[in-house]
Design a protein around this motif. Structure first.
Motif, PDB file in Angstrom:
ATOM      1  N   VAL A   1       0.825  -1.211   0.000  1.00  0.00           N
ATOM      2  CA  VAL A   1       0.000   0.000   0.000  1.00  0.00           C
ATOM      3  C   VAL A   1       0.859   1.261   0.000  1.00  0.00           C
ATOM      4  O   VAL A   1       0.764   2.093  -0.901  1.00  0.00           O
ATOM      5  CB  VAL A   1      -0.961   0.009   1.212  1.00  0.00           C
ATOM      6  CG1 VAL A   1      -1.715   1.345   1.288  1.00  0.00           C
ATOM      7  CG2 VAL A   1      -1.947  -1.137   1.102  1.00  0.00           C
ATOM      8  N   CYS A   2       1.733   1.410   1.011  1.00  0.00           N
ATOM      9  CA  CYS A   2       2.490   2.653   1.133  1.00  0.00           C
ATOM     10  C   CYS A   2       3.918   2.531   0.600  1.00  0.00           C
ATOM     11  O   CYS A   2       4.628   3.532   0.498  1.00  0.00           O
ATOM     12  CB  CYS A   2       2.514   3.122   2.587  1.00  0.00           C
ATOM     13  SG  CYS A   2       3.531   2.101   3.695  1.00  0.00           S
ATOM     14  N   GLY A   3       4.336   1.316   0.262  1.00  0.00           N
ATOM     15  CA  GLY A   3       5.663   1.120  -0.301  1.00  0.00           C
ATOM     16  C   GLY A   3       6.791   1.115   0.706  1.00  0.00           C
ATOM     17  O   GLY A   3       7.968   1.078   0.322  1.00  0.00           O
ATOM     18  N   ALA A   4       6.478   1.148   1.996  1.00  0.00           N
ATOM     19  CA  ALA A   4       7.517   1.156   3.028  1.00  0.00           C
ATOM     20  C   ALA A   4       8.346  -0.123   2.969  1.00  0.00           C
ATOM     21  O   ALA A   4       7.841  -1.200   2.659  1.00  0.00           O
ATOM     22  CB  ALA A   4       6.886   1.309   4.407  1.00  0.00           C
ATOM     23  N   ASP A   5       9.631   0.026   3.266  1.00  0.00           N
ATOM     24  CA  ASP A   5      10.549  -1.111   3.284  1.00  0.00           C
ATOM     25  C   ASP A   5      10.430  -1.810   4.637  1.00  0.00           C
ATOM     26  O   ASP A   5      10.693  -1.208   5.683  1.00  0.00           O
ATOM     27  CB  ASP A   5      11.979  -0.623   3.055  1.00  0.00           C
ATOM     28  CG  ASP A   5      12.972  -1.762   3.005  1.00  0.00           C
ATOM     29  OD1 ASP A   5      12.593  -2.868   2.590  1.00  0.00           O
ATOM     30  OD2 ASP A   5      14.130  -1.557   3.403  1.00  0.00           O
ATOM     31  N   MET A   6      10.028  -3.080   4.624  1.00  0.00           N
ATOM     32  CA  MET A   6       9.842  -3.837   5.858  1.00  0.00           C
ATOM     33  C   MET A   6      10.933  -4.890   5.954  1.00  0.00           C
ATOM     34  O   MET A   6      11.122  -5.685   5.025  1.00  0.00           O
ATOM     35  CB  MET A   6       8.470  -4.508   5.880  1.00  0.00           C
ATOM     36  CG  MET A   6       7.306  -3.540   5.799  1.00  0.00           C
ATOM     37  SD  MET A   6       5.703  -4.376   5.917  1.00  0.00           S
ATOM     38  CE  MET A   6       5.671  -5.272   4.346  1.00  0.00           C
ATOM     39  N   GLU A   7      11.645  -4.901   7.061  1.00  0.00           N
ATOM     40  CA  GLU A   7      12.695  -5.888   7.293  1.00  0.00           C
ATOM     41  C   GLU A   7      12.403  -6.610   8.601  1.00  0.00           C
ATOM     42  O   GLU A   7      12.108  -5.978   9.613  1.00  0.00           O
ATOM     43  CB  GLU A   7      14.060  -5.212   7.360  1.00  0.00           C
ATOM     44  CG  GLU A   7      15.211  -6.205   7.478  1.00  0.00           C
ATOM     45  CD  GLU A   7      16.569  -5.551   7.322  1.00  0.00           C
ATOM     46  OE1 GLU A   7      17.582  -6.234   7.537  1.00  0.00           O
ATOM     47  OE2 GLU A   7      16.606  -4.351   6.987  1.00  0.00           O
ATOM     48  N   PHE A   8      12.486  -7.927   8.557  1.00  0.00           N
ATOM     49  CA  PHE A   8      12.164  -8.712   9.744  1.00  0.00           C
ATOM     50  C   PHE A   8      12.926 -10.028   9.702  1.00  0.00           C
ATOM     51  O   PHE A   8      13.547 -10.378   8.695  1.00  0.00           O
ATOM     52  CB  PHE A   8      10.653  -8.970   9.835  1.00  0.00           C
ATOM     53  CG  PHE A   8      10.057  -9.575   8.601  1.00  0.00           C
ATOM     54  CD1 PHE A   8       9.905 -10.946   8.472  1.00  0.00           C
ATOM     55  CD2 PHE A   8       9.658  -8.763   7.550  1.00  0.00           C
ATOM     56  CE1 PHE A   8       9.362 -11.499   7.325  1.00  0.00           C
ATOM     57  CE2 PHE A   8       9.115  -9.314   6.386  1.00  0.00           C
ATOM     58  CZ  PHE A   8       8.970 -10.679   6.274  1.00  0.00           C
ATOM     59  N   GLU A   9      12.891 -10.752  10.814  1.00  0.00           N
ATOM     60  CA  GLU A   9      13.597 -12.017  10.935  1.00  0.00           C
ATOM     61  C   GLU A   9      12.625 -13.182  10.985  1.00  0.00           C
ATOM     62  O   GLU A   9      11.523 -13.062  11.535  1.00  0.00           O
ATOM     63  CB  GLU A   9      14.458 -12.047  12.213  1.00  0.00           C
ATOM     64  CG  GLU A   9      15.727 -11.244  12.127  1.00  0.00           C
ATOM     65  CD  GLU A   9      16.642 -11.519  13.311  1.00  0.00           C
ATOM     66  OE1 GLU A   9      16.169 -12.090  14.321  1.00  0.00           O
ATOM     67  OE2 GLU A   9      17.833 -11.168  13.225  1.00  0.00           O
ATOM     68  N   LEU A  10      13.058 -14.300  10.399  1.00  0.00           N
ATOM     69  CA  LEU A  10      12.325 -15.558  10.502  1.00  0.00           C
ATOM     70  C   LEU A  10      13.254 -16.601  11.099  1.00  0.00           C
ATOM     71  O   LEU A  10      14.474 -16.476  11.043  1.00  0.00           O
ATOM     72  CB  LEU A  10      11.843 -16.018   9.122  1.00  0.00           C
ATOM     73  CG  LEU A  10      10.855 -15.117   8.395  1.00  0.00           C
ATOM     74  CD1 LEU A  10      10.550 -15.694   7.015  1.00  0.00           C
ATOM     75  CD2 LEU A  10       9.564 -14.969   9.189  1.00  0.00           C
ATOM     76  N   ASP A  11      12.663 -17.649  11.646  1.00  0.00           N
ATOM     77  CA  ASP A  11      13.417 -18.725  12.260  1.00  0.00           C
ATOM     78  C   ASP A  11      13.395 -19.931  11.330  1.00  0.00           C
ATOM     79  O   ASP A  11      12.364 -20.587  11.178  1.00  0.00           O
ATOM     80  CB  ASP A  11      12.797 -19.085  13.614  1.00  0.00           C
ATOM     81  CG  ASP A  11      13.649 -20.051  14.408  1.00  0.00           C
ATOM     82  OD1 ASP A  11      14.215 -20.975  13.805  1.00  0.00           O
ATOM     83  OD2 ASP A  11      13.744 -19.881  15.628  1.00  0.00           O
ATOM     84  N   ALA A  12      14.538 -20.212  10.678  1.00  0.00           N
ATOM     85  CA  ALA A  12      14.606 -21.328   9.737  1.00  0.00           C
ATOM     86  C   ALA A  12      14.341 -22.655  10.423  1.00  0.00           C
ATOM     87  O   ALA A  12      13.683 -23.543   9.868  1.00  0.00           O
ATOM     88  CB  ALA A  12      15.968 -21.352   9.047  1.00  0.00           C
ATOM     89  N   GLY A  13      14.853 -22.806  11.640  1.00  0.00           N
ATOM     90  CA  GLY A  13      14.636 -24.051  12.366  1.00  0.00           C
ATOM     91  C   GLY A  13      13.179 -24.268  12.682  1.00  0.00           C
ATOM     92  O   GLY A  13      12.671 -25.394  12.570  1.00  0.00           O
ATOM     93  N   GLU A  14      12.480 -23.201  13.065  1.00  0.00           N
ATOM     94  CA  GLU A  14      11.060 -23.322  13.369  1.00  0.00           C
ATOM     95  C   GLU A  14      10.269 -23.707  12.125  1.00  0.00           C
ATOM     96  O   GLU A  14       9.354 -24.529  12.185  1.00  0.00           O
ATOM     97  CB  GLU A  14      10.530 -22.003  13.941  1.00  0.00           C
ATOM     98  CG  GLU A  14       9.075 -22.049  14.378  1.00  0.00           C
ATOM     99  CD  GLU A  14       8.815 -23.056  15.476  1.00  0.00           C
ATOM    100  OE1 GLU A  14       7.693 -23.602  15.511  1.00  0.00           O
ATOM    101  OE2 GLU A  14       9.727 -23.309  16.290  1.00  0.00           O
ATOM    102  N   PHE A  15      10.620 -23.116  10.981  1.00  0.00           N
ATOM    103  CA  PHE A  15       9.958 -23.498   9.734  1.00  0.00           C
ATOM    104  C   PHE A  15      10.208 -24.969   9.427  1.00  0.00           C
ATOM    105  O   PHE A  15       9.296 -25.702   9.034  1.00  0.00           O
ATOM    106  CB  PHE A  15      10.457 -22.638   8.575  1.00  0.00           C
ATOM    107  CG  PHE A  15       9.638 -21.402   8.348  1.00  0.00           C
ATOM    108  CD1 PHE A  15       8.390 -21.467   7.768  1.00  0.00           C
ATOM    109  CD2 PHE A  15      10.113 -20.159   8.735  1.00  0.00           C
ATOM    110  CE1 PHE A  15       7.636 -20.324   7.557  1.00  0.00           C
ATOM    111  CE2 PHE A  15       9.373 -19.010   8.534  1.00  0.00           C
ATOM    112  CZ  PHE A  15       8.125 -19.091   7.947  1.00  0.00           C
TER     113      PHE A  15
END
Length: 242
Positions: A73-87
């Motif tokens: 919608v607003c084009g904001a850059d979103m950066e976040f972490e994921l847990d590969a082990g949990e996936f």
């Protein structure tokens, strides 16, 4: 156990340079599952393959995955972490590759889609119809068999729902709320492409390390790759201090 040795990973990277994304995904899956014959890999259900690739990512580069998205919608850059082990742990591996269902007096048997099926469907004029035809084992109505293109719409939709239920890990989807406008952004996480990008960066750094150590000490590539990561780092620090 996955092939995580430096020499084996460089060989996988080198082979993948000339491959398509689908070919690279297959190479990475072979690295994750050396216990499987190469001919069997394309037939592994997609959810099982995704779980294998998340487990490989964890073994190679650790738990944390950095992901970036643009808000739709607003084009904001979103950066976040994921847990590969949990996936890797949470993706349900399908209990069976063949599923049976009954819908409006239709008795249908189909197998869960695999990488080979998606690759063939992507090259066809009608990917959805091609995928259905490849994965349909049998369809019977009033005792008579029917081909895939004769299945009515409600039956086809029921098959799609059954596939999603039987193999929920086949497509990993993220739903992220934008910190600026709080709008939810939906995006697919292609672990094969993500992992290949990381492997590509690692391989180029590794080749630079080989070059520096070979220049400094006259060692061969196999000798350098046989060193543990810790010892390679110490030798590189010594080169920098020289």
């Amino acid at each position: 156990m996955a092939n995580t040795g430096a020499a084996e990973l460089l060989a996988t990277w080198e082979a993948g340079l000339a491959e398509t994304p689908a070919g690279r995904a297959l190479l990475l899956h072979g690295t994750a599952r050396p216990d499987l014959d190469a001919a069997a890999l394309p037939a592994v259900p997609l959810g099982e393959r995704e779980a294998d690739l998340f487990a490989l990512r964890r073994a190679l580069f650790g738990e944390r995955m950095q992901v970036r998205l643009d808000c739709r919608v607003c084009g904001a850059d979103m950066e976040f972490e994921l847990d590969a082990g949990e996936f890797a742990r949470s993706l349900a591996r399908p209990g069976q590759s063949v599923v049976r269902l009954t819908e409006d007096d239709w008795e249908v048997t189909f197998r869960l889609p695999a990488a080979a099926d998606l690759a063939t469907a992507a090259r066809s004029a009608d990917p959805r119809a091609t995928l259905l035809a490849r994965c349909l084992v049998s369809a019977v109505h009033d005792g008579a068999p029917y081909p895939a293109d004769a299945l009515p719409g409600p039956v086809q939709r029921r098959i799609a729902e059954a596939v999603e239920t039987a193999d929920p890990g086949a497509e990993v989807t993220l739903n992220i709320n934008c910190p600026e406008c709080d709008t939810a952004t939906r995006a697919d996480l292609d672990i094969a492409s993500y992992l290949w990008s990381e492997l590509d960066a690692w391989a180029r750094d590794m080749l630079l390390d080989v070059h520096l150590l070979a220049t400094a000490y006259g060692w061969s590539e196999p000798e350098i790759l046989a060193l543990s990561p810790l010892r390679r780092r110490y030798y590189l620090e010594l080169c920098a201090d020289a």
